[in-house]
Design a protein around this motif. Sequence first.
Motif, PDB file in Angstrom:
ATOM      1  N   ASN A  71     -64.210 -53.353 -98.384  1.00 55.96           N
ATOM      2  CA  ASN A  71     -64.447 -52.005 -98.887  1.00 55.96           C
ATOM      3  C   ASN A  71     -65.872 -51.618 -98.516  1.00 55.96           C
ATOM      4  OD1 ASN A  71     -64.950 -49.676-100.499  1.00 55.96           O
ATOM      5  ND2 ASN A  71     -63.298 -50.313-101.876  1.00 55.96           N
ATOM      6  N   LEU A 108     -59.255 -56.228 -95.901  1.00 57.41           N
ATOM      7  CA  LEU A 108     -60.240 -55.338 -95.302  1.00 57.41           C
ATOM      8  C   LEU A 108     -61.364 -55.080 -96.290  1.00 57.41           C
ATOM      9  CD1 LEU A 108     -57.824 -52.717 -93.674  1.00 57.41           C
ATOM     10  CD2 LEU A 108     -59.000 -54.610 -92.541  1.00 57.41           C
ATOM     11  N   ASN A 160     -58.263 -48.380 -96.487  1.00 60.03           N
ATOM     12  CA  ASN A 160     -57.778 -49.762 -96.411  1.00 60.03           C
ATOM     13  C   ASN A 160     -56.299 -49.851 -96.785  1.00 60.03           C
ATOM     14  OD1 ASN A 160     -60.311 -50.676 -95.702  1.00 60.03           O
ATOM     15  ND2 ASN A 160     -60.854 -51.401 -97.740  1.00 60.03           N
ATOM     16  N   ASP A 215     -58.149 -54.450-101.069  1.00 60.60           N
ATOM     17  CA  ASP A 215     -59.299 -54.517-100.164  1.00 60.60           C
ATOM     18  C   ASP A 215     -59.327 -55.867 -99.459  1.00 60.60           C
ATOM     19  OD1 ASP A 215     -60.180 -51.896-100.562  1.00 60.60           O
ATOM     20  OD2 ASP A 215     -61.338 -52.428-102.316  1.00 60.60           O
TER      21      ASP A 215
END
Length: 749
Positions: free
Chosen positions: A332, A330, A340, A681
Motif C-alpha cells: 500500500n 501488493l 491493489n 494489500d
Amino acid sequence: MAVKKHELVADNRNQPDLAALAQYFQMMNDQPNYLPPPQELVKHCQDIVKCLSRTTGTVEQLWQMLQPVEQFLLRVVTTVHGDVRHEIFTAILDKFYSYISDPQSDACPATAAVLIVIDESDEESALSAARWLVQQRENGPAGAGLRAALSCLYRWLYEWHGTPALGNWLIAYIKALEENERFDVLIETSVDNVAKLFSSMANPAPLQQKAADAIFHVLASLRESTEAFDRISSHVGDVLVNLAADSGQWSRQLLQNLVDILTAMVDGILESLKGDAQDLFRDKYADVILCLERHMASRASSFLQLPPWRTRNVCLPAVNPHVPMRKVGLLNLGNTCYMNSVMQALLVARQFSTHVVLKMTAVPYWAKMSVLFAEMMHSISTKLNPSEFFSVVKPPFFTRDNQHDSSEFLGYLFELLQSYEHCSDRNFDYTRPPVLNGASRLRMIHPHVQQQSPHAGDDHAESSHSRRSVSPRPGSSAAGSSSSGHKRSSGEQETLVPPKKRFRMSDATFLRRDSFIDSMFGGVLLTRVECTVCHASSLSRDVFRDLQLAFPEKPEGWQHSVQSLLEYYCSKESLSGENKYECRDCGGLQDAERSVLIETTPKYLILVLKNFKFDSKLQVQTKLMHSMYHNHSVTLPTVRSQAVHSVYNLFAAVIHAGTTLDSGHYYTLAKDNDQWHKYNDDEVTFADEGQLNGLNRSSTPYILFYRRTDIEEGTAPSLEELPPKLQELVMAHNKHYVDTVRKIRLTRP
C-alpha cells in the motif's frame, strides 16, 4: 608472502584433483590476511564446485581434504566486500545447480560441501536462493532439470552425512517446488526415492536433524499416495524395531514422528477406499498395521500440518495458513488499496491476465500491466511494490494519498487500456497525459462528480435516483444508460445533481470486435419501452462493462441477494408523471413501461453493488449496510438466444471495510485453482468460500467478479512461456530480491 599460483588440475585428463585443491587452499588459509583478486576468487570457487562434482569417495575418505576447502569458502563469504560476496555466492550456487540439474550428471555427494556458504540459521536466505534457481532453470514444462536436481539431492541425503546444510537446502528446494506448484515433479521423484529415504532412518546415529526433517516432510506430503506406502511397507518393521531398540532421545523422537506419519497414511488411504478395497488393503498390509498399533501413534506430529501433495486437477482443501504460498501481495503506497484490490481480482481472470503477459508487452500502458502481472505470477518474494504501474494508470483527477473509489478506478483503467489497444509502446512518453476517448474526457473535465453523486463510482449514471446504471464503453458520446425518472433506490435522498441528458449511441459505439477489453468484459443491454396506450414499443441498445445494482425498497430485516438485485435491475418500470414517454405513434407524452434484458453476455461479468448514498442535507456520502446474500452463482436475465450463456460463477470480490467511503479500506477475496485467498494489500492468507457471507456488518462486498460457466480458465503461464524481455525483467526482479535478502542478513549484528 603471497601464495604461489599453480594450476589446480593435476592429471593429463584435465580433471581437477581434490588433493591438490586441498593443499592449495590450506596454504591460502595459513595466510589469513591474503585473498586473491575478486575475479580470481570467483574462478577459484567455480573450480571448487567442478572439482567436487567429479570426485569419488566416502565421507571418511574425503573428510581431511574437504576441511581446508570448506574453511576457505567460509572465509570468503564472511570477509570479502558485500558486492563481491554476492557475485561469489551466486557463482557457487549457479555452478552447483548446473551439475545437480543435469539429467546426465552423476555428481559426487561431496559437492554438497559448497553449501557451507549458506547460513543454516537463516532459512529465508536458503529459500530465496532456491526460488531463484528453480525459476531460472525450470527447463520447460517437462521439468527434466527439476526432477534431476531433486533426485540428486535425495540420493545425497541417504548416501552422505558429512554436510549438515544438505538437509536444510533440500527442504528449501522442496518448498520452492511447492510454491511453483510442481507437484508432478515432487510426487513422481519422491515416490521413486522414498524407500531409500525411509530405510536410511534405520541407522539414526549419522542422521542430522535437518536431514530427518526433510525425510519427514516428504513422507507427510506423500501420505495420500498408496504407491509411496507400498514402496516403504517392506521396510517399516526393520526401521521401527531398530529405532525402538535404541533408548536415546534422538531415536525416540524419530520413532514417534514416523509412527504418527505412517498411521496417518494408513488412515487416509483406508478412508479413500470403499468396501472390498478396504479389506484387501488391510489384508495386504496387516503386518505393517499391527506394527504401528504396537507403537501407539500420538497423532501430534507437526509434520501432519503440511498439506498433502496432489496434482493440479485435484481440488485442495483449506490448509494451514503458515504453509508457503505462491501468492503475492501488493504494498500500500498511501491509500492505494482501491487499486491493489482491483489488480488482484483482474489477475485471477486468467484469460485476461494471460493475454496481457503474452500478447501486450509492446503496447502503451498494457506493457506496464504485463510487467506487474508477470511479477505477481512469478515473484519469489511475497510482496511487490506496484509504484511504477500505478504512477502511469492512476486517474489524473484522483488526488495523491487519498482514498478513492475502486469501481471508479476500474472503469478508468478499462477506458485507458482500450484507448491504446492498437498502439505501439516503442519510445512511448509516459510523462504526457493520456489521450482518452470521449467518455473519459467528460469525466476528466468534471472530477468533482464523485463527491456529488449518490454513488462513489456512479458519475456515469444517468440520474441520482435511478435503479439502473451502466458504465459506458470508451469512445461513446453518452452515458450509455437508460433514461432517467425511476423510483428512488432504498435509502437514497434527493440530491442536488441534475439528471444527465440522454444521448443515442451510434453503431460505432457498440462492442468492437477488434477490442480485447470488449471481448472479455463487454456486454450489450437491450432496453424495451412500451406505450401503455397504443402498445407500440421501441428498442435501444447500450454497451456495458459493469452493471451497477441498486437496492429496492424492502421491509426492515429483508435479506437481499445478488440474484434478486439482478432481477430488480431488469424488471419492468413504470414511466409516468414527469417521466412520461414520448410515443411517436400516439403523438405525445404517454405512460409507458420499460424493461431490460441482456442481449450479449460478457465472458466476465462485473457487478457493482450501490452500497453508498449521497445525503444532500448532510452533504456526505453514507453507506447502506443491508442484510445481503452474495450468490456464488447467478443467472442473467437474457434474450432467448443468450439463454445458454447466462450462468456465471463468482471468482473474486472487492470488499469495502468501513462505514464511510472516504475513510474505508478495500481488500479482495479471490479464487484461483479452486482455492480462495484474502488479498489485504501485501498480506495474503487462505480463505474459504463461505467467508464472503460471514463478514461483519461494516465489511460489504462492493465489486463482484463472475465468470461465465462455459469459459475455461487455464493456469498462469510458466516463466519460460513469457516473452524473453518479460522473462529477463522477472528474473532481474527476483535476483534483486535475493541480493536484498543477503545484504540484510550480512548487515545483521
